[in-house]
Scaffold this active site. Structure first.
Site, PDB file in Angstrom:
ATOM      1  N   SER A 125       5.462  -2.805   2.767  1.00 34.02           N
ATOM      2  CA  SER A 125       6.035  -2.780   1.416  1.00 34.02           C
ATOM      3  C   SER A 125       6.896  -1.549   1.222  1.00 34.02           C
ATOM      4  CB  SER A 125       4.879  -2.763   0.413  1.00 34.02           C
ATOM      5  OG  SER A 125       5.316  -2.373  -0.860  1.00 34.02           O
ATOM      6  N   TYR A 149      -2.242   2.264  -1.956  1.00 39.07           N
ATOM      7  CA  TYR A 149      -1.711   1.039  -1.344  1.00 39.07           C
ATOM      8  C   TYR A 149      -0.564   1.374  -0.389  1.00 39.07           C
ATOM      9  CZ  TYR A 149       0.734  -3.500  -1.232  1.00 39.07           C
ATOM     10  OH  TYR A 149       1.362  -4.658  -0.843  1.00 39.07           O
ATOM     11  N   LYS A 153      -0.422   0.936   3.744  1.00 37.78           N
ATOM     12  CA  LYS A 153       0.633   0.198   4.446  1.00 37.78           C
ATOM     13  C   LYS A 153       1.305   1.095   5.490  1.00 37.78           C
ATOM     14  CE  LYS A 153       0.520  -3.902   2.393  1.00 37.78           C
ATOM     15  NZ  LYS A 153       0.038  -5.073   3.161  1.00 37.78           N
TER      16      LYS A 153
END
Lengths: 323, 323
Positions: A125, A149, A153
């Site tokens: 992302s 998050y 990633k």
């Protein structure tokens, strides 16, 4: 060709499965088996000529990864993740699902005997980028995540690259733009308004815009995202070298440009459905987000997205509103 | 002030402990307790006025991290690592020690009750950078490691930043240059020759140069490295923001410049001790290494290294050869 989709019950997972079943092939190879895995079993699509299996499983549980790769899938799409808000809310769950489970998957692949070396497409992302950021972010810009998050990633991008370099897996991590227009009901993500200010008005409903119209961000449609995944699964990975993570192309647009695109499709009535109600919290979060990228590597490798926000709205109308 | 040194039996760990004992203080704070931990117990230095404890422990074993932070050290220096060659040789051991053990340490710190939030100084490395690289690498350049060791360091930089952002630890990761001149006997690291072509001739021994004299790399002395660690432990971390990793300053020098510095200190006799015996394997590894950095962030924060390679050689002579 045997294909495994992890996170098959999610929005992108569902669309990917639909597309694979419709095509019946990946690139030039006919699909023989399609295995769907998610925490809750994904709906099994009706498919002719290929075996579809749908399993509910938690990849982070011991032994699950080994069982999942026992069928030696040729291509693994790994889309399973705890999303941004939840990873921020629950630190341990985020690291468990977004880091540990993926590491278990890589370990299970590596543990397979023989020359097994599947293509593994991992959905990363643009959340790997956090402030301070330049106006346009190049392919060599450092990952500086502002969320757990994004951190998770970025950690997996590194782990995947290392495993690919060492020959254990033919991995590629693609950094997805914010997907817009997301179909369905509004979710709680801070980015939700980017979609809802288009989706709700076109469905005759009101939508709230919590930030200034000059906020700029990086978008691609769900259809473009599926295109990225399929291209990542079929491209000649020798062209990637050892750096197995790539920022995907997209459209850089301001909220004002979104609204102009809405006006051209839905008219003044649609635009009047968007109510500007500033929310300081959301504005502060969004202020640290990427605004635009220069995605030369991905484009040279053949990835492509929409040309402008009008096209993103058109894709939504075609794919979700039946044209 | 209570201080914990992980990896205390290593070269830098030993020098750090020696310095802490000699100073008796860290910044303006007197040191009361010094805890040394390594896989093999580090030698306990003679110290007056402070309690020194030396423990042999494996941080990656369950429960060890919690026991180690039970004394609530105010500052933790985390230098323990499986080195580059071994991490490449033994994938599992590298991830276990360089990733899992550090995560266990962070988990243990987070699990402490109350407002415990120690300063944690983590020794990262310029090994987070791999090819292709620009001639001069800026502070915003992406980490693209070409080794498992570099991958593991980059993963921990991200994890540490995330834990710092969330308020669990006051962490800072410093990317050390290649340390030169390393004292002691030659080791098996591919980078070993950068030190041995200075060290051996100054000790009246022969040394092998396996690469071309125009190879350029990024260096700092052991003394400078200790200075980085101490400064990282005492600087105002609010100035770091959320990006808790920093490339350290150093000297960019070619092997030819190293040899000229050797000539100025040791004369022609010393230079004649260096035998050029090209080694294709080492040359290929070294070709992908960083050549120079622009370390504006670190310099603005007050980190400093030697001015040139002559100074690096002088430091070696002063610190290791008694002047």
């Amino acid at each position: 060709m045997r294909i495994l989709v992890l996170g098959a019950a999610g929005m992108l997972g569902g669309k990917l499965v639909e597309r694979l079943v419709r095509d019946g092939r990946l690139g030039s190879a006919p699909i023989s088996d399609l295995a769907l895995v998610d925490r809750v079993a994904a709906e099994r699509p009706r498919a002719r000529g290929l075996v579809v299996e749908s399993t509910a499983a938690d990849l982070a549980e011991p032994g699950v990864a080994a069982a999942i790769v026992a069928g030696r899938p040729d291509v693994i799409f790994h889309l399973a993740a705890v999303v941004s808000g939840e990873a921020e809310e629950d630190l341990e769950k985020g690291y468990r699902v977004n880091v540990d489970a993926t590491r278990m998957l890589l370990d299970a692949v590596r543990a397979c005997e023989g020359s097994y070396r599947p293509r593994l497409v991992f959905s990363s992302s643009i959340a790997v980028f956090g402030p301070p950021l330049p106006d346009v972010i190049g392919d060599d810009h450092a990952a500086t995540p502002a969320t757990s998050y994004g951190t998770q990633k970025a950690m997996i991008e590194l782990l995947l690259s290392d495993h690919a370099r060492r020959g254990f897996v033919d991995g590629i991590a693609i950094r997805l733009p914010t997907i817009c227009v997301r179909p369905g009901t509004p979710n709680l993500a801070a980015s939700g308004f980017f979609s809802s200010i288009i989706r709700e008005p076109l469905n005759g409903q009101d939508a709230v815009l919590p930030v200034s119209p000059d906020v700029q961000h990086w978008f691609a449609s769900p259809r473009a995202a599926i295109g990225f995944l399929l291209h990542a699964a079929t491209l000649d990975s020798a062209r990637l070298g050892d750096r197995r993570f790539l920022t995907m192309p997209g459209v850089s647009a301001t909220v004002a440009e979104e609204i102009e695109a809405l006006r051209r499709v839905g008219g003044e009535d649609a635009v009047r459905r968007v109510h500007h109600e500033p929310d300081e919290t959301i504005a502060r979060i969004v202020a640290g987000w990427p605004r635009a990228f220069e995605t030369r590597r991905a484009q040279a490798l053949g990835f492509s997205a929409e040309a402008d926000f009008d096209e993103i709205v058109r894709v939504y109308v075609e794919d979700e509103l039946g044209g």
